[in-house]
Motif scaffolding. Structure first.
Motif, short mmCIF file in Angstrom:
data_model
loop_
_atom_site.label_atom_id
_atom_site.label_comp_id
_atom_site.label_asym_id
_atom_site.label_seq_id
_atom_site.Cartn_x
_atom_site.Cartn_y
_atom_site.Cartn_z
N GLY A 1 18.30 -34.69 -13.48
CA GLY A 1 17.81 -35.36 -13.52
C GLY A 1 17.50 -37.40 -12.45
O GLY A 1 17.53 -38.46 -12.59
N LEU A 2 18.59 -36.81 -11.04
CA LEU A 2 18.32 -38.04 -10.88
C LEU A 2 17.69 -38.27 -9.50
O LEU A 2 17.63 -39.19 -8.82
CB LEU A 2 20.45 -37.64 -9.94
N MET B 1 34.21 -31.75 -10.31
CA MET B 1 32.79 -31.45 -10.84
C MET B 1 32.02 -30.14 -9.73
O MET B 1 31.86 -31.33 -8.80
CB MET B 1 32.21 -32.66 -11.37
N PRO B 2 31.32 -29.23 -9.82
CA PRO B 2 30.98 -28.89 -9.39
C PRO B 2 29.51 -29.74 -8.80
O PRO B 2 29.15 -30.33 -9.57
CB PRO B 2 30.18 -27.86 -10.44
N ARG B 3 29.26 -29.66 -7.43
CA ARG B 3 27.86 -30.38 -7.02
C ARG B 3 27.00 -29.69 -6.84
O ARG B 3 27.09 -28.29 -6.00
CB ARG B 3 28.37 -31.06 -5.50
N SER C 1 22.43 -36.81 -1.88
CA SER C 1 22.29 -35.96 -1.70
C SER C 1 21.98 -34.80 -2.71
O SER C 1 21.56 -33.91 -3.42
CB SER C 1 24.20 -35.35 -1.29
N PHE C 2 22.20 -35.86 -4.34
CA PHE C 2 21.14 -35.05 -5.03
C PHE C 2 20.02 -35.73 -5.48
O PHE C 2 19.13 -35.52 -6.87
CB PHE C 2 21.65 -36.17 -6.09
N GLY C 3 19.40 -36.13 -4.75
CA GLY C 3 18.29 -36.58 -4.35
C GLY C 3 17.55 -37.96 -5.33
O GLY C 3 16.32 -38.66 -5.21
N ALA C 4 18.43 -39.37 -5.55
CA ALA C 4 18.08 -40.17 -6.09
C ALA C 4 18.44 -41.05 -4.38
O ALA C 4 18.57 -41.15 -3.72
CB ALA C 4 19.47 -40.86 -6.35
N GLU C 5 18.10 -43.17 -4.78
CA GLU C 5 17.60 -43.63 -3.86
C GLU C 5 18.35 -44.85 -4.42
O GLU C 5 18.46 -45.03 -5.62
CB GLU C 5 16.33 -44.17 -3.79
N PRO C 6 19.88 -44.43 -3.56
CA PRO C 6 20.62 -45.62 -4.00
C PRO C 6 20.52 -46.76 -2.91
O PRO C 6 19.28 -46.48 -1.89
CB PRO C 6 22.32 -45.29 -3.21
#
Length: 292
Positions: free
Chosen positions: A11-12, A1-3, A35-40
């Motif tokens: 949406g993340l 899947m391209p990142r 890297s997708f802007g989410a907070e793990p």
């Protein structure tokens, strides 16, 4: 899947995602989510210990080395860690435990990557459904002697499925699944080969169960990721209700167990990889926009 690039809308961005693994095991997924802007965030639920009785595993490994098995079936990355530990105890490489005449089958891409990195050829691995069910669907061998090291709580489905296909299966407990943290003297500590599982960035923040419950109660968690049926059961035990938090299952067995115990599954990762999990999260959040 391209990142996508971090600035792309997926949406993340701003989503707080709870990963129910220890920080070291969660780091590759956490790095990708960041890297997708989410907070793990991390909530360790389960850990792994060496089996209390090592004799059955050692005996089966002796038979493996002697060429008494036609197949070695690896059903989890934790089993690979056990075999790496056993090889180190014997002063050999993991590839030295498997004779040239023994074929290797595995389920997930991570296990396959590790095994191939140490010089083993994986003869069989499902590509569509990466689970015990998927492996059985592509299993074409008739008969044969199979060595199947597994967790103490492993479902009997893989063993029974192989037996139904005519295999003579030697199934032994390779490790025990326990509540986090494992006892230090029994905890599996074997490291995967350098460069196989990429760990980028800083360790994600780790929450205690009380902190995670508080975050869940105030609605500040957007998703929780479970990697196994046992993790799903622990999530149901810790959180009386998930509220607006979405449950993301890694694999069909985890999704099935979650549904059985009353958890609503928002999405199931088709592949047990960081990319597969992110794709499942995107399928949930892509059309909702980012939180304010």
């Amino acid at each position: 899947m391209p990142r996508p690039e971090p600035h792309e809308s997926n949406g993340l961005t701003g989503r707080r995602v709870l990963i129910t693994r220890s920080a070291d095991r969660a780091r590759p997924l956490a790095s990708l989510l960041s890297s997708f802007g989410a907070e793990p965030l991390v909530l360790p639920l389960i850990d792994f210990e060496r089996a209390g009785d090592q004799a059955p595993l050692d005996s089966a490994l002796d038979r493996l080395v002697a060429g008494n098995f036609d197949w070695l079936v690896i059903s989890s990355i934790t089993t690979v860690r056990v075999l790496l530990d056993k090889a180190a105890q014997r002063g050999v490489d993991l590839a030295d435990l498997v004779p040239s005449g023994t074929k290797v089958a595995t389920i997930g891409p991570s296990s396959r990557q590790v095994l191939e990195s140490v010089g083993l050829t994986v003869a069989l691995s499902p590509t569509d459904v990466q689970s015990a069910e998927g492996l059985l669907a592509v299993w074409e061998s008739s008969g044969g002697r199979v060595f199947l090291p597994q967790a103490d709580i492993a479902s009997p489905g893989l063993r029974e499925g192989l037996t139904a296909r005519g295999a003579d299966v030697t199934s032994v407990v390779a490790y025990n699944t326990v509540d986090y943290p494992a006892r230090p003297e029994l905890r599996l500590t074997a490291e995967l080969p350098s460069g196989v599982v990429v760990s980028r960035g800083d360790m994600p923040p780790t929450l205690s169960p009380d902190e995670a419950r508080t975050a869940m109660d105030v609605g500040s968690l957007d998703a929780v990721v479970a990697a196994s049926p046992s993790a799903a059961r622990r999530i149901a035990h810790i959180f009386p209700a998930l509220g607006t938090c979405r449950f993301i299952a890694i694999g069909r067995p985890t999704a099935a167990e979650a549904s059985r115990i009353g958890l609503t599954v928002a999405a199931t990762a088709k592949e047990p990889t960081p990319d597969g999990i992110v794709a499942a999260l995107e399928s949930v959040f892509a059309n909702e926009g980012n939180p304010q």
